[in-house]
Scaffold this motif. Structure first.
Motif, PDB file in Angstrom:
ATOM      1  N   LEU A 108       0.815  -1.280  -0.139  1.00  0.00           N
ATOM      2  CA  LEU A 108      -0.049   0.019  -0.058  1.00  0.00           C
ATOM      3  C   LEU A 108       0.908   1.120  -0.038  1.00  0.00           C
ATOM      4  N   LEU A 109       1.887   1.466   0.700  1.00  0.00           N
ATOM      5  CA  LEU A 109       2.861   2.380   0.779  1.00  0.00           C
ATOM      6  C   LEU A 109       3.353   2.719  -0.384  1.00  0.00           C
ATOM      7  N   ASP A 110       3.841   1.655  -1.151  1.00  0.00           N
ATOM      8  CA  ASP A 110       4.500   1.904  -2.553  1.00  0.00           C
ATOM      9  C   ASP A 110       3.530   2.683  -3.563  1.00  0.00           C
ATOM     10  N   ARG A 111       2.355   2.472  -3.111  1.00  0.00           N
ATOM     11  CA  ARG A 111       1.449   2.969  -4.219  1.00  0.00           C
ATOM     12  C   ARG A 111       0.743   4.543  -3.683  1.00  0.00           C
ATOM     13  N   LEU A 112       0.670   4.454  -2.406  1.00  0.00           N
ATOM     14  CA  LEU A 112       0.312   5.972  -1.784  1.00  0.00           C
ATOM     15  C   LEU A 112       1.324   6.870  -1.613  1.00  0.00           C
ATOM     16  N   LEU A 113       2.494   6.768  -1.564  1.00  0.00           N
ATOM     17  CA  LEU A 113       3.559   7.557  -1.289  1.00  0.00           C
ATOM     18  C   LEU A 113       4.816   7.408  -1.962  1.00  0.00           C
ATOM     19  N   LEU A 114       5.623   8.553  -2.232  1.00  0.00           N
ATOM     20  CA  LEU A 114       6.613   8.528  -3.368  1.00  0.00           C
ATOM     21  C   LEU A 114       7.901   7.739  -2.922  1.00  0.00           C
ATOM     22  N   PRO A 115       8.515   7.206  -3.897  1.00  0.00           N
ATOM     23  CA  PRO A 115       9.515   6.343  -3.534  1.00  0.00           C
ATOM     24  C   PRO A 115      10.555   6.961  -2.345  1.00  0.00           C
ATOM     25  N   ASN A 116      11.129   6.010  -1.395  1.00  0.00           N
ATOM     26  CA  ASN A 116      11.981   6.476  -0.189  1.00  0.00           C
ATOM     27  C   ASN A 116      11.012   7.199   0.768  1.00  0.00           C
ATOM     28  N   TYR A 117       9.775   6.804   0.866  1.00  0.00           N
ATOM     29  CA  TYR A 117       8.948   7.407   1.890  1.00  0.00           C
ATOM     30  C   TYR A 117       9.727   7.012   3.082  1.00  0.00           C
ATOM     31  N   LEU A 118       9.173   7.766   4.362  1.00  0.00           N
ATOM     32  CA  LEU A 118      10.051   7.753   5.598  1.00  0.00           C
ATOM     33  C   LEU A 118       9.144   7.257   6.720  1.00  0.00           C
ATOM     34  N   GLN A 220      -9.371  -4.331  32.204  1.00  0.00           N
ATOM     35  CA  GLN A 220      -8.564  -4.849  30.841  1.00  0.00           C
ATOM     36  C   GLN A 220      -7.960  -3.651  30.351  1.00  0.00           C
ATOM     37  N   SER A 221      -6.887  -3.908  29.512  1.00  0.00           N
ATOM     38  CA  SER A 221      -5.953  -2.983  28.606  1.00  0.00           C
ATOM     39  C   SER A 221      -6.157  -3.582  27.226  1.00  0.00           C
ATOM     40  N   ARG A 222      -5.605  -2.636  26.393  1.00  0.00           N
ATOM     41  CA  ARG A 222      -5.536  -3.104  25.117  1.00  0.00           C
ATOM     42  C   ARG A 222      -4.049  -2.567  24.499  1.00  0.00           C
ATOM     43  N   LEU A 223      -3.156  -3.283  23.876  1.00  0.00           N
ATOM     44  CA  LEU A 223      -1.994  -2.925  23.620  1.00  0.00           C
ATOM     45  C   LEU A 223      -1.987  -3.033  21.935  1.00  0.00           C
ATOM     46  N   ALA A 224      -1.177  -1.884  21.600  1.00  0.00           N
ATOM     47  CA  ALA A 224      -1.159  -1.671  20.254  1.00  0.00           C
ATOM     48  C   ALA A 224       0.271  -1.159  19.874  1.00  0.00           C
ATOM     49  N   VAL A 225       0.894  -1.345  18.724  1.00  0.00           N
ATOM     50  CA  VAL A 225       2.181  -0.747  18.075  1.00  0.00           C
ATOM     51  C   VAL A 225       1.649  -0.067  16.936  1.00  0.00           C
ATOM     52  N   THR A 226       2.058   1.269  16.813  1.00  0.00           N
ATOM     53  CA  THR A 226       1.727   2.096  15.796  1.00  0.00           C
ATOM     54  C   THR A 226       3.096   2.507  14.759  1.00  0.00           C
ATOM     55  N   ALA A 227       2.856   2.183  13.648  1.00  0.00           N
ATOM     56  CA  ALA A 227       3.975   2.724  12.745  1.00  0.00           C
ATOM     57  C   ALA A 227       3.362   3.710  11.840  1.00  0.00           C
ATOM     58  N   GLN A 228       3.868   4.835  11.755  1.00  0.00           N
ATOM     59  CA  GLN A 228       3.490   6.036  10.775  1.00  0.00           C
ATOM     60  C   GLN A 228       4.667   6.218   9.775  1.00  0.00           C
ATOM     61  N   TYR A 229       4.254   6.710   8.561  1.00  0.00           N
ATOM     62  CA  TYR A 229       4.934   6.931   7.675  1.00  0.00           C
ATOM     63  C   TYR A 229       4.621   8.442   6.745  1.00  0.00           C
ATOM     64  N   CYS A 230       5.455   8.985   6.112  1.00  0.00           N
ATOM     65  CA  CYS A 230       5.190  10.185   5.601  1.00  0.00           C
ATOM     66  C   CYS A 230       6.068  10.419   4.159  1.00  0.00           C
TER      67      CYS A 230
END
Length: 284
Positions: A108-118, A220-230
């Protein structure tokens, strides 16, 4: 030492990969069997939920890796007064590398953002019992570019434990990624709790209004990991070239190394002393 010479005849040539030694390793065609349907959902709603990407064991392993890294509860209502976070995960564990560069996400990232997205940020978040709902926001609101517009960033939130309507599942407003600058959420807008089992991820545009849900449970708790790109021409939220030691950068994959900023956005954005930043790592 001989230098590779690349011919540049006009200004348009500068906006291609003119490196002689450190050629771009950015993919443009990451495999994506489901990418068309994923993109259609993303365009329509601003988000898409992808289930079953991590095994139960992988979720347990990630939970074990990040649990001791989680700090005290947040300093303000946005971080969450009953929410624990762990920032700068790449410097502290290799346990989350696989989700940063998961093939379904890269497709998905390869189609949404420019090459070498961060990579813009990577953190673990545990919403504990009693937490209030986070105020709604959109992630690339920090970039002063008028809306409506294409997203300048995208985010993933991985469910390491089950996300339920009561334990703090992320809340989204479908379609809000198309709003203009004057539109703000109101009580009349549909708000959807992203309920999903552990091992799933919600992938959404940086223009989508969303927020962490309230945890109305007693224990109860909920655990997540978030990765964001630009986009590669924007400043990431975390300055990874400062926070990630070169010794760590040498150990990660080429995908992640590139996303940390050891790459060039043509013609020379990201250079170090006039050269490709990978030169300072002493690797090819």
């Amino acid at each position: 030492m001989a230098h590779n010479v690349v011919r540049v005849d006009n200004v348009e040539d500068l906006y291609t990969d003119i490196a002689g030694t450190y050629r771009s390793t950015a993919t443009a065609t990451a495999p994506g069997e489901h990418v068309d349907s994923d993109l259609a959902a993303l365009e329509r709603d601003g988000y898409v939920v992808l289930e079953g990407l991590l095994t139960a064991q992988a979720c347990r392993d990630i939970g074990t890796a990040v649990d001791p890294l989680l700090g005290p509860v947040g300093r303000n209502a946005f971080e969450g007064l009953h929410t624990q976070r762990a920032y700068s995960l790449l410097t502290k564990t290799r346990g989350c590398d696989g989700i940063v560069e998961h093939p379904r996400v890269l497709a998905l990232l390869d189609r949404l953002l420019l090459p070498n997205y961060l990579l813009s940020q990577l953190q673990a978040i545990r919403i504990n019992a009693g937490e209030s709902a986070q105020f709604l926001h959109f992630d690339d609101g920090m970039y002063p570019v008028p809306r409506p517009r294409p997203a300048l960033s995208v985010a993933t939130i991985w469910a390491i434990t089950d996300f339920t309507a009561d334990n703090g599942a992320t809340v989204v407003i479908p379609g809000s990624h198309h709003w203009d600058d004057d539109r703000r959420p109101t009580d009349a807008d549909q708000q959807v709790s992203v309920v999903m089992p552990a091992g799933s991820v919600v992938f959404f545009a940086g223009t989508l209004w969303h927020g962490g849900g309230a945890n109305r449970t007693d224990d109860q708790s909920r655990l997540a990991v978030t990765a964001q790109y630009c986009e590669p021409w924007l400043r990431p939220q975390e300055a990874f070239t400062l926070s990630t030691p070169p010794a760590t950068v040498r150990t990660v994959s080429e995908n992640i190394r590139r996303m940390l900023g050891y790459s060039i956005h043509p013609p020379f954005m990201g250079m170090v002393d006039g050269m490709h930043p990978k030169r300072i790592l002493g690797i090819r």
